[in-house]
Structure formats: C-alpha cells, structure tokens
Design a protein around this motif. Structure first.
Motif, PDB file in Angstrom:
ATOM      1  N   ILE A  91      25.735  43.885  47.405  1.00 24.01           N
ATOM      2  CA  ILE A  91      25.619  42.821  46.405  1.00 24.01           C
ATOM      3  C   ILE A  91      25.330  43.393  45.025  1.00 24.01           C
ATOM      4  O   ILE A  91      25.551  42.759  44.006  1.00 24.01           O
ATOM      5  CB  ILE A  91      24.514  41.827  46.814  1.00 24.01           C
ATOM      6  N   GLY A  92      24.836  44.621  44.993  1.00 21.55           N
ATOM      7  CA  GLY A  92      24.449  45.238  43.736  1.00 21.55           C
ATOM      8  C   GLY A  92      23.027  45.744  43.806  1.00 21.55           C
ATOM      9  O   GLY A  92      22.375  45.689  44.852  1.00 21.55           O
ATOM     10  N   VAL A  93      22.548  46.254  42.682  1.00 24.82           N
ATOM     11  CA  VAL A  93      21.190  46.776  42.619  1.00 24.82           C
ATOM     12  C   VAL A  93      20.472  46.185  41.422  1.00 24.82           C
ATOM     13  O   VAL A  93      21.090  45.649  40.501  1.00 24.82           O
ATOM     14  CB  VAL A  93      21.176  48.323  42.526  1.00 24.82           C
ATOM     15  N   GLU A  94      19.153  46.294  41.450  1.00 21.48           N
ATOM     16  CA  GLU A  94      18.328  45.866  40.326  1.00 21.48           C
ATOM     17  C   GLU A  94      17.298  46.942  40.051  1.00 21.48           C
ATOM     18  O   GLU A  94      16.937  47.719  40.949  1.00 21.48           O
ATOM     19  CB  GLU A  94      17.654  44.531  40.638  1.00 21.48           C
TER      20      GLU A  94
ATOM     21  N   THR B  13      35.120  43.261  57.483  1.00 21.40           N
ATOM     22  CA  THR B  13      35.175  42.000  56.750  1.00 21.40           C
ATOM     23  C   THR B  13      34.261  42.103  55.540  1.00 21.40           C
ATOM     24  O   THR B  13      33.103  42.493  55.670  1.00 21.40           O
ATOM     25  CB  THR B  13      34.719  40.819  57.634  1.00 21.40           C
ATOM     26  N   VAL B  14      34.797  41.777  54.377  1.00 20.99           N
ATOM     27  CA  VAL B  14      34.014  41.772  53.138  1.00 20.99           C
ATOM     28  C   VAL B  14      33.802  40.327  52.714  1.00 20.99           C
ATOM     29  O   VAL B  14      34.775  39.583  52.509  1.00 20.99           O
ATOM     30  CB  VAL B  14      34.726  42.565  52.014  1.00 20.99           C
ATOM     31  N   LEU B  15      32.539  39.925  52.594  1.00 30.28           N
ATOM     32  CA  LEU B  15      32.196  38.569  52.162  1.00 30.28           C
ATOM     33  C   LEU B  15      31.848  38.604  50.681  1.00 30.28           C
ATOM     34  O   LEU B  15      30.868  39.232  50.272  1.00 30.28           O
ATOM     35  CB  LEU B  15      31.017  38.040  52.979  1.00 30.28           C
ATOM     36  N   ASN B  16      32.661  37.943  49.891  1.00 30.22           N
ATOM     37  CA  ASN B  16      32.513  37.986  48.443  1.00 30.22           C
ATOM     38  C   ASN B  16      32.222  36.592  47.911  1.00 30.22           C
ATOM     39  O   ASN B  16      32.997  35.660  48.143  1.00 30.22           O
ATOM     40  CB  ASN B  16      33.796  38.528  47.802  1.00 30.22           C
TER      41      ASN B  16
ATOM     42  N   PRO C 175      37.313  40.453  44.233  1.00 29.74           N
ATOM     43  CA  PRO C 175      36.398  41.603  44.311  1.00 29.74           C
ATOM     44  C   PRO C 175      36.261  42.272  42.954  1.00 29.74           C
ATOM     45  O   PRO C 175      37.040  42.013  42.033  1.00 29.74           O
ATOM     46  CB  PRO C 175      37.087  42.525  45.323  1.00 29.74           C
ATOM     47  N   MET C 176      35.265  43.134  42.841  1.00 24.20           N
ATOM     48  CA  MET C 176      35.023  43.915  41.624  1.00 24.20           C
ATOM     49  C   MET C 176      34.799  43.008  40.411  1.00 24.20           C
ATOM     50  O   MET C 176      35.641  42.893  39.515  1.00 24.20           O
ATOM     51  CB  MET C 176      36.165  44.888  41.349  1.00 24.20           C
ATOM     52  N   ALA C 177      33.639  42.345  40.386  1.00 29.17           N
ATOM     53  CA  ALA C 177      33.311  41.454  39.271  1.00 29.17           C
ATOM     54  C   ALA C 177      33.145  42.213  37.961  1.00 29.17           C
ATOM     55  O   ALA C 177      33.055  41.597  36.904  1.00 29.17           O
ATOM     56  CB  ALA C 177      32.031  40.681  39.585  1.00 29.17           C
ATOM     57  N   THR C 178      33.116  43.549  38.022  1.00 26.43           N
ATOM     58  CA  THR C 178      33.070  44.337  36.793  1.00 26.43           C
ATOM     59  C   THR C 178      34.422  44.360  36.092  1.00 26.43           C
ATOM     60  O   THR C 178      34.536  44.877  34.988  1.00 26.43           O
ATOM     61  CB  THR C 178      32.625  45.773  37.088  1.00 26.43           C
ATOM     62  N   LEU C 179      35.455  43.822  36.763  1.00 23.75           N
ATOM     63  CA  LEU C 179      36.766  43.659  36.160  1.00 23.75           C
ATOM     64  C   LEU C 179      36.996  42.188  35.839  1.00 23.75           C
ATOM     65  O   LEU C 179      36.325  41.301  36.378  1.00 23.75           O
ATOM     66  CB  LEU C 179      37.869  44.117  37.127  1.00 23.75           C
ATOM     67  N   ASP C 180      37.962  41.913  34.985  1.00 20.64           N
ATOM     68  CA  ASP C 180      38.391  40.533  34.792  1.00 20.64           C
ATOM     69  C   ASP C 180      39.094  40.059  36.061  1.00 20.64           C
ATOM     70  O   ASP C 180      39.656  40.864  36.811  1.00 20.64           O
ATOM     71  CB  ASP C 180      39.344  40.440  33.592  1.00 20.64           C
TER      72      ASP C 180
ATOM     73  N   VAL D 102      30.463  44.092  58.702  1.00 22.57           N
ATOM     74  CA  VAL D 102      30.548  43.074  57.660  1.00 22.57           C
ATOM     75  C   VAL D 102      29.856  43.613  56.418  1.00 22.57           C
ATOM     76  O   VAL D 102      28.696  44.043  56.474  1.00 22.57           O
ATOM     77  CB  VAL D 102      29.898  41.742  58.105  1.00 22.57           C
ATOM     78  N   ILE D 103      30.577  43.620  55.310  1.00 22.66           N
ATOM     79  CA  ILE D 103      30.035  44.058  54.019  1.00 22.66           C
ATOM     80  C   ILE D 103      29.763  42.809  53.194  1.00 22.66           C
ATOM     81  O   ILE D 103      30.667  41.986  52.979  1.00 22.66           O
ATOM     82  CB  ILE D 103      31.025  44.963  53.260  1.00 22.66           C
ATOM     83  N   VAL D 104      28.529  42.642  52.754  1.00 25.12           N
ATOM     84  CA  VAL D 104      28.168  41.493  51.924  1.00 25.12           C
ATOM     85  C   VAL D 104      28.219  41.926  50.466  1.00 25.12           C
ATOM     86  O   VAL D 104      27.398  42.709  50.003  1.00 25.12           O
ATOM     87  CB  VAL D 104      26.762  40.968  52.288  1.00 25.12           C
ATOM     88  N   GLY D 105      29.213  41.422  49.741  1.00 25.39           N
ATOM     89  CA  GLY D 105      29.395  41.789  48.350  1.00 25.39           C
ATOM     90  C   GLY D 105      30.601  42.687  48.177  1.00 25.39           C
ATOM     91  O   GLY D 105      30.914  43.515  49.039  1.00 25.39           O
ATOM     92  N   ALA D 106      31.300  42.539  47.046  1.00 24.93           N
ATOM     93  CA  ALA D 106      32.534  43.286  46.800  1.00 24.93           C
ATOM     94  C   ALA D 106      32.500  43.997  45.459  1.00 24.93           C
ATOM     95  O   ALA D 106      33.502  44.059  44.745  1.00 24.93           O
ATOM     96  CB  ALA D 106      33.736  42.345  46.876  1.00 24.93           C
ATOM     97  N   GLY D 107      31.311  44.547  45.122  1.00 27.96           N
ATOM     98  CA  GLY D 107      31.225  45.403  43.945  1.00 27.96           C
ATOM     99  C   GLY D 107      31.552  46.832  44.330  1.00 27.96           C
ATOM    100  O   GLY D 107      32.201  47.106  45.345  1.00 27.96           O
ATOM    101  N   TYR D 108      31.079  47.779  43.514  1.00 31.97           N
ATOM    102  CA  TYR D 108      31.406  49.189  43.764  1.00 31.97           C
ATOM    103  C   TYR D 108      30.967  49.633  45.160  1.00 31.97           C
ATOM    104  O   TYR D 108      31.752  50.195  45.925  1.00 31.97           O
ATOM    105  CB  TYR D 108      30.745  50.079  42.701  1.00 31.97           C
ATOM    106  N   ILE D 109      29.702  49.380  45.491  1.00 33.09           N
ATOM    107  CA  ILE D 109      29.206  49.806  46.799  1.00 33.09           C
ATOM    108  C   ILE D 109      29.955  49.079  47.905  1.00 33.09           C
ATOM    109  O   ILE D 109      30.314  49.673  48.934  1.00 33.09           O
ATOM    110  CB  ILE D 109      27.691  49.553  46.912  1.00 33.09           C
ATOM    111  N   GLY D 110      30.218  47.790  47.716  1.00 37.80           N
ATOM    112  CA  GLY D 110      30.900  47.015  48.740  1.00 37.80           C
ATOM    113  C   GLY D 110      32.271  47.567  49.076  1.00 37.80           C
ATOM    114  O   GLY D 110      32.602  47.775  50.253  1.00 37.80           O
ATOM    115  N   VAL D 111      33.103  47.826  48.042  1.00 37.04           N
ATOM    116  CA  VAL D 111      34.463  48.299  48.331  1.00 37.04           C
ATOM    117  C   VAL D 111      34.445  49.740  48.841  1.00 37.04           C
ATOM    118  O   VAL D 111      35.256  50.122  49.694  1.00 37.04           O
ATOM    119  CB  VAL D 111      35.389  48.150  47.101  1.00 37.04           C
ATOM    120  N   GLU D 112      33.513  50.553  48.336  1.00 39.23           N
ATOM    121  CA  GLU D 112      33.438  51.938  48.819  1.00 39.23           C
ATOM    122  C   GLU D 112      32.977  51.991  50.273  1.00 39.23           C
ATOM    123  O   GLU D 112      33.484  52.803  51.068  1.00 39.23           O
ATOM    124  CB  GLU D 112      32.503  52.750  47.920  1.00 39.23           C
TER     125      GLU D 112
END
Length: 458
Positions: A248-251, A181-184, A189-194, A158-168
C-alpha cells in the motif's frame, strides 16, 4: 579537548552513511559514535528485497553493503537488536532497549542523528496481524516472508496495493510460480503515474498472468482454523490467499521524533534545513525515509522513500557533524521500476500535482522505440511530457516501455533540476547510434511535440 558523542538511531542507509562519513572526518579520540539498530542487519539495500524474494538475487547477504562487524572495525559502536524507545531532547539522551535481554538504558549525546526510516502502511482492519500477512520494508521483513513461503505449501499470493512495492512483489511471486492477485483501490496501478500511463502498466500485468482487481477496497483479512491467513475480503468479494503482502506504501517512522516534540510536516516526516539539521535544533540531524524534502518543481515539501536520497542525506549529515559543510537542495521526484519486461519511470509532476499547486500546463504523449526501428530487437515505449503553459518550462515526464525505457527519464530529471524549457530540451546533444536510439531520441520527440503544444496554447 573532550571527546564528543554522536548517537545515531537507525542502522541502514542514512544512519550508517552519516556515521561512516563523520568517522572519516573525526577519529575516535574526537568523536565517539554509538548507533542503535533494532534489526539484525545494517547498510543493506531494501530496494533489492523484491529481487531477492523473486530469486534474481541469490543470497540475502548480496544485499548487504557493510555488516555490523565491519562498521565496528571502523570505529562505530553499532548495537544491533537494540531499539531506541525515547528521545529526551532537553536532557540530550536516548533511551534504548536490548531486544534480546529486555533491559533499558540511557545514552547521552552531544549530537544526534535520527534515521528511523519508514514503515509499511498497515490499515487497522480485522486480521491484518494474522500469520502470513507481511509488510516488506527491512531485510528482517524479507527474511520473515521467505521463511513463511518455506513453511507454506499453497501457491496463492495476494498483493494489497499496486504501487512500486506491489508491482515488484507481484513480479517476484510470478517468478516463483505463484498465482498472483493484486488488489488495487484505485482504477489503475502505479498511482505515481497519471491514469493514462497507469493503464499501460495494467495491460502489461494482465498479459503477464497477474490478476489486477480495480476499485478493490480491502475490508478484512480472513483466517482459517489454524489462525493463518486464508483470504482477503473486499467490499465486492474475497480472494483466496496462502500469503499476503502489503504494498500500500510507506509512511515516515517518526513516532519517537513526534513524541519528543520535534517538528513534523504535513506528511508526518521530520522537517530539516538545507544542512539536514532538524529545524530549531542545532545538534540534531535527520535523514532518509523519515524526513520530508523540498520538491524543486512544485516548491512544496513531500515524502519520498528512496535509498538514493537516504545515502545522500547520510553523506551530508556526516560531513556537517564531522565539521565540514554540505547541503541537500531538494528533489524532482525521479523513480524507476519494472514488472517483468515492462519498465516504468517518472520524474517531476503528474497532472494532479500541477493542478494542486495552481500551475497551468499542456501535455503531450508520443510512442517511439528504444533503438532505430530497423535495428533487431527494437521495443516500443510511450513518453508523456508536461510543460507549463506560456513559459514552456518542463514540469514532468513519465515513461512506460520495454528495455531501455526507464533510464531515459534521467535526461528529464537533469532538465527539471536545471529549470529548462521544452524548447531548450530539443537542442540537447544526446548520444546516438542505431543500437541505442532513433536519430531523434524519444525524449526529444516528446519535447518537440510539447513545444508545439505550448505555442498552440498561446
């Protein structure tokens, strides 16, 4: 002349690029260099970790550009498994802890480089620290994940989040034969896109056998009798898991810097000047994933965690520390990725970014092929372009498609950096031959359509 000491916190891209460049400019008799790295490795490609996990990169060491031993041979005192725990700005010293022995020590500095990177976002939810739940940010993280997979017989990821790391990481597990399974939390997915471009990614992931759940807000990690992860619970249900990866991303990892009173921006990253010097501090520099950078399109500060920027920051810092002069003007927000055969790219502003800074804009979307339509193997791509209303200035481009789609975004990145209008772009002299492009490259087709939209908008 007394020997100065440079202390570097962080042994990856920005930190060791800075140390190496400073060493090229100043010898050991002029500049002593001490670097602290809490992990086992140095100068590695964190961006390559998903491809190592997925088996495209056979060996861990293939991701390492320069080992700690090689840095030491070049006159850099790199101390691995040593974590910086405090920065005393007034006293010009750093406290560090040897993670093997547990002993603490202070090291004085004349010049300091902070390159502490970023950390995976890990929500404070029940079970988030259970065995089998992994963030993937460092080479040590990647090794821990592979060790878990070697010990685990189950094949549900299970991948939590569908950003770059999530889809890769979803692609990596598909290649390993897992049920993925990707939980978004968002709709696409890819919130960096419209969202309209993210929908194309969602459709492709479905076609690849990846289950993508939209609007899935994780509430807790469930564990079994052995204490290991067994499922991921959301507000609407739970999903069985033998391994969980946080995408989910990084900070920015600026805990030390913040505690030392150094200036942080709205995204939590360190603020620097054009020379990458921490604002208000003449002998402290910072670079890589722990800083905020200027977005040349919006004019605002933003946090972007990319190895390309980190290496550039390190080169600039090292030049300035070593007595030279260099600056980092900013970014336009270019990024590329892929999930199996689908290539994903963006640069500049999304629609919501443009609205946030008060820009009026038009959008155009076109479909084209990566090569001449009659050439064998031609694949489709979708290009979306944003231009400023009236002026026609290019604001952003997003591309989703087959082979040859992603790197076309570099054309748009150069145009954005140069401040070009979409009309100026239509005259770009781009390379053409049937195996590589239609007569009108997809970027130029989108620009021509954007010109019409700008004129139509008055």
């Amino acid at each position: 002349m007394a020997t100065e000491r440079l202390v570097v916190i962080g042994g990856d891209a920005a930190g060791m690029s800075a140390a190496s460049q400073a060493r090229r400019l100043k010898g050991p008799d002029e500049l002593e260099i001490v670097a602290f790295e809490r992990g086992h490795f140095s100068s590695y490609s964190a961006c390559g970790i998903p491809y190592w996990v997925g088996g495209d990169v056979p060996e861990r060491d293939d991701l390492i550009a320069r080992t700690p031993a090689e840095h030491r041979e070049r006159g850099i005192g790199l101390r691995t498994r040593t974590e910086a725990t405090e920065i005393d700005v007034a006293g010009q010293r750093v406290r560090s802890r040897d993670l093997e022995s547990g002993t603490d020590a202070w090291t004085g500095f004349d010049k300091l480089v902070i390159a502490t990177g970023a950390r995976p976002v890990r929500p404070a939810l029940p079970g988030m620290d259970a065995p089998g739940v992994h963030g993937v940010q460092t080479l040590d993280d990647g090794q821990e994940l592979l060790d878990t997979l070697a010990r685990t017989s189950g094949r549900r990821a299970v991948i939590v989040g569908a950003g770059y790391i999530g889809v890769e990481m979803a692609e990596a597990f598909i290649k390993r034969g897992y049920e993925v399974t990707v939980l978004n939390r968002g709709e696409q997915p890819m919130a960096t896109l419209d969202p309209d471009m993210g929908r194309l990614v969602h459709r492709a992931m479905d076609d690849m056998g990846i289950t993508t759940v939209r609007g899935a807000a994780v509430t807790k990690i469930l564990t079994g009798g052995d204490g290991r992860v067994s499922a991921v619970a959301t507000e609407s249900g739970s999903y069985p898991a033998d391994v969980v990866v946080l995408g989910i991303g990084v900070e920015p990892e600026t805990t030390l810097a913040g505690a030392a009173g150094l200036p942080l921006g709205v995204h939590g990253g360190l603020l620097t000047d054009l020379a990458m010097r921490v604002r208000g501090h003449g002998n402290i520099w910072a670079g890589g994933d722990c800083v905020e950078v200027l977005d040349l399109v919006s004019g605002r500060e933003r946090h972007i965690a990319l190895g390309t920027h980190a290496n550039k920051h390190g080169q600039i810092i090292g030049s300035n520390v070593g007595g030279g002069y260099a600056t980092f003007p900013g970014v336009v927000g270019t990024a590329v990725s892929k999930v199996c055969d689908l290539e994903i790219a963006r640069t500049g502003l999304r629609e919501k970014d443009a609205r946030a800074v008060g820009l009026q804009y038009v959008t155009t979307t076109i479909e084209s092929t990566n090569s001449a339509g009659y050439y064998p193997g031609a694949t489709m791509m979708t290009v979306k372009m944003l231009a400023e209303r009236r002026s026609g200035r290019l604001l952003g481009v997003q591309i989703v498609g087959g082979e040859g789609a992603a790197k076309r975004v570099d054309i748009a990145a150069v145009a954005l950096t140069a401040g070009m209008t979409v009309e100026q772009m239509t005259a770009l002299d781009l390379g053409y031959a049937p195996p590589f492009s239609p007569v009108w490259d997809p970027i130029l087709v989108a620009a021509r359509k954007a010109v019409t939209a700008v004129r139509g908008a008055g």
